[in-house]
Design an enzyme around this catalytic site. Sequence first.
Site, PDB file in Angstrom:
ATOM      1  N   ARG A 295       0.825  -1.214   0.000  1.00 28.74           N
ATOM      2  CA  ARG A 295       0.000   0.000   0.000  1.00 28.74           C
ATOM      3  C   ARG A 295       0.861   1.268   0.000  1.00 28.74           C
ATOM      4  O   ARG A 295       0.422   2.316  -0.460  1.00 28.74           O
ATOM      5  CB  ARG A 295      -0.930   0.019   1.218  1.00 28.74           C
ATOM      6  CG  ARG A 295      -2.092  -0.919   1.041  1.00 28.74           C
ATOM      7  CD  ARG A 295      -3.130  -0.714   2.104  1.00 28.74           C
ATOM      8  NE  ARG A 295      -4.371  -1.343   1.693  1.00 28.74           N
ATOM      9  CZ  ARG A 295      -5.484  -1.290   2.383  1.00 28.74           C
ATOM     10  NH1 ARG A 295      -5.524  -0.643   3.517  1.00 28.74           N
ATOM     11  NH2 ARG A 295      -6.576  -1.878   1.947  1.00 28.74           N
TER      12      ARG A 295
ATOM     13  N   LYS B   8     -19.441 -17.366   3.126  1.00 29.18           N
ATOM     14  CA  LYS B   8     -20.874 -17.146   3.329  1.00 29.18           C
ATOM     15  C   LYS B   8     -21.556 -16.471   2.147  1.00 29.18           C
ATOM     16  O   LYS B   8     -21.137 -15.406   1.694  1.00 29.18           O
ATOM     17  CB  LYS B   8     -21.080 -16.278   4.563  1.00 29.18           C
ATOM     18  CG  LYS B   8     -20.734 -17.033   5.822  1.00 29.18           C
ATOM     19  CD  LYS B   8     -21.175 -16.271   7.033  1.00 29.18           C
ATOM     20  CE  LYS B   8     -21.058 -17.153   8.267  1.00 29.18           C
ATOM     21  NZ  LYS B   8     -21.172 -16.377   9.479  1.00 29.18           N
TER      22      LYS B   8
ATOM     23  N   GLY C  97      -8.857  -9.296   0.819  1.00 28.00           N
ATOM     24  CA  GLY C  97      -7.680  -9.670   1.611  1.00 28.00           C
ATOM     25  C   GLY C  97      -7.168 -11.070   1.345  1.00 28.00           C
ATOM     26  O   GLY C  97      -5.988 -11.280   1.062  1.00 28.00           O
TER      27      GLY C  97
ATOM     28  N   GLY D 247     -12.544  -3.637   1.213  1.00 29.80           N
ATOM     29  CA  GLY D 247     -13.939  -3.209   1.330  1.00 29.80           C
ATOM     30  C   GLY D 247     -14.403  -2.376   0.148  1.00 29.80           C
ATOM     31  O   GLY D 247     -15.510  -2.551  -0.364  1.00 29.80           O
TER      32      GLY D 247
END
Length: 399
Positions: free
Chosen positions: A39, A201, A354, A377
């Site tokens: 980053r 999920k 991630g 995100g």
Amino acid sequence: MFDGYLTLGDVDVKGKRVLVRVDYNVPLDEFGNIVDDVRIRETIPTINCLLDKNAKVILASHLGRPKGERNPKYSLKPVAERLKRLLETEVKFAPDCVGEEVEKMVNSMKEGEIILLENLRFHKEEEENDPSFAKALASLGDIYVIDAFGTCHRKHASMYGIKDFINPVVMGFLLERELKYFEQALVNPERPVVAFIGGAKVSSKLGIIKHLLNKVDKIFIGGAMAFTFIKAMGYHTGSSLVEEDMFEEALYVLEEAKKRDVKFYLPVDFVCGKEISEKTPVIEVPWQEITDDWIGLDIGKASIQLIKEIIKDAQTIVWNGPMGVFEIDQFKTGTFSLAHEIANSPALSIAGGGDTDYAIHKAGVVDGISYISTGGGAFLKLLEGKTLPCLNAITNKTS
Ligand code: AMP
């Protein structure tokens, strides 16, 4: 889609105080050492461009979740040290991100100098999008650059509220690159477009799956999510993870895929264990043969072969989420094989999240992927078809 926004290339920065919001939320080990500096490295083109044009560069970021309090554990000081090494130039470190002392430091800067401010989230006002805090921060710059893609889905003072106190607000190169690749992959893509979505999920990826049905030609669902679909169709899945409250949604997705002529794929075989552990015995079977005492924990060889077939003609590939419990050696092959298959394909490929990022690095195929998103995100929000609030903060070319 993203063309109307002012970018770094559009503004004259010579001699100006250019305040840059970066995302230096890097992982640290227990001793405070930076574990992965991607980053930081990804912001170097923006910083170098500003230095080449003799701007005064002030960098602002958050790190971790200090919950609005000063906490040395989350200091950006190690990042200043790493930046120094990467840029091979002096990087001053400010003891705070707002206040008199910082203003003094900034006002005595010469052209071509760099200051990194201390963690924005040491002030609770940052996450509260507090106008006074945004104003104080804005007073440090003449031009504002947003290059923190990983934080673009947050309506925080430095990402959003600041637009009311500084003009222009422009995109940095990292943000521009993220949006450009996203646009190439999902707004104006070369077809066929193939998406691989994995993870645990359905509930957390439902928005993404539904949105992608409008965008892609083929979609492959891996990871534990596959079992929710298989069980919703009325089949046994042994002791594998399923979300029973998602059955209706799963069936709806299958129906929608059919309506839209999107080819919908599930794994055809699984590597199963008795428990999620290194020591468990394993078997590899077609999903029809998973009995009650086995848990599906990775996709099997036939599924990997199926993936090869699916991406043979792909022009664009999008990937998020692991195909199995890749953290455990016995169940990592599916995820790593997918990484290799995508990397070997000549298609434009974008990947993010991630676990996905980690798996690509672990598999050693970084160079084979066209673009790995730096924002977990924010990348997922784009995949869901949501807009990023920070884009509303960026000045329009026409205004
Ligand atoms: P997510 O955050 O939804 O992308 O899920 C990532 C997690 O899903 C990883 O930690 C994986 O270990 C887990 N996962 C993937 N496949 C399975 C599976 N078959 N059973 C249980 N967990 C899984």
